[in-house]
Design an enzyme around this catalytic site. Sequence first.
Site, PDB file in Angstrom:
ATOM      1  N   THR A  89      -0.933  -8.507 -10.837  1.00  0.00           N
ATOM      2  CA  THR A  89      -0.509  -7.540  -9.948  1.00  0.00           C
ATOM      3  C   THR A  89      -0.971  -6.579 -10.292  1.00  0.00           C
ATOM      4  O   THR A  89      -1.262  -4.962  -9.181  1.00  0.00           O
ATOM      5  CB  THR A  89       0.821  -8.461  -9.372  1.00  0.00           C
ATOM      6  OG1 THR A  89      -0.097 -10.183  -8.637  1.00  0.00           O
ATOM      7  CG2 THR A  89       0.915  -7.573  -7.895  1.00  0.00           C
ATOM      8  N   CYS A  90       0.105  -5.774 -11.011  1.00  0.00           N
ATOM      9  CA  CYS A  90       0.242  -4.661 -11.535  1.00  0.00           C
ATOM     10  C   CYS A  90      -1.525  -3.574 -11.308  1.00  0.00           C
ATOM     11  O   CYS A  90      -1.877  -2.890 -11.276  1.00  0.00           O
ATOM     12  CB  CYS A  90       1.332  -4.293 -12.483  1.00  0.00           C
ATOM     13  SG  CYS A  90       2.800  -5.011 -12.235  1.00  0.00           S
ATOM     14  N   ALA A  91      -2.218  -4.420 -12.524  1.00  0.00           N
ATOM     15  CA  ALA A  91      -3.392  -4.192 -12.351  1.00  0.00           C
ATOM     16  C   ALA A  91      -4.211  -3.708 -11.648  1.00  0.00           C
ATOM     17  O   ALA A  91      -4.835  -2.935 -11.068  1.00  0.00           O
ATOM     18  CB  ALA A  91      -4.467  -4.938 -13.035  1.00  0.00           C
TER      19      ALA A  91
END
Length: 168
Positions: free
Chosen positions: A59-61
């Site tokens: 999700t961060c990526a």
Amino acid sequence: MATVTLKGNEIHTVGNLPEVGGTAPDFTLVKNDLSECSLSDFKGQKVVLNIFPSIDTGTCAQSVRQFNQEAAELENTKILCISRDLPFAQARFCGAEGIDSVETVSDFRSGDFGKAYALEFTDGPLKGLHSRSVVVLDENAKVLYAEQVAETVDEPNYKAALEALMDA
């Protein structure tokens, strides 16, 4: 203290994000070349703070990829992707992904950013990392938009953040 979840389990932060209409706290973060930058370096530009636990999660990526795609079309706007990852990991990710329209910066040295913006986790498996959040600032560091994502594995509301930029 704010409460969010990680896969349905409650976790907490040190406080609440800066309020819309208020002035964002200054910060010192580390760039990929190990030099430092602060909020005052971006005076006169709109700034999007895309904050997340670690660039090495899906999700961060994805948030970095999404903001990178959107940033190419924004004028007078800087997007900072902020985590406590080492700058080397951030640079590796950006190089492998062709990320070139956002800047990844790290709070690894002191963690002061996470405390000043009240989004450092105080408990749970991500204790010490940052809660997934987006803060949008105008040219004078006034907060236009602030979102702390309720479920850590969910993506932020990109559309709302970008609309706040356009309405400013």
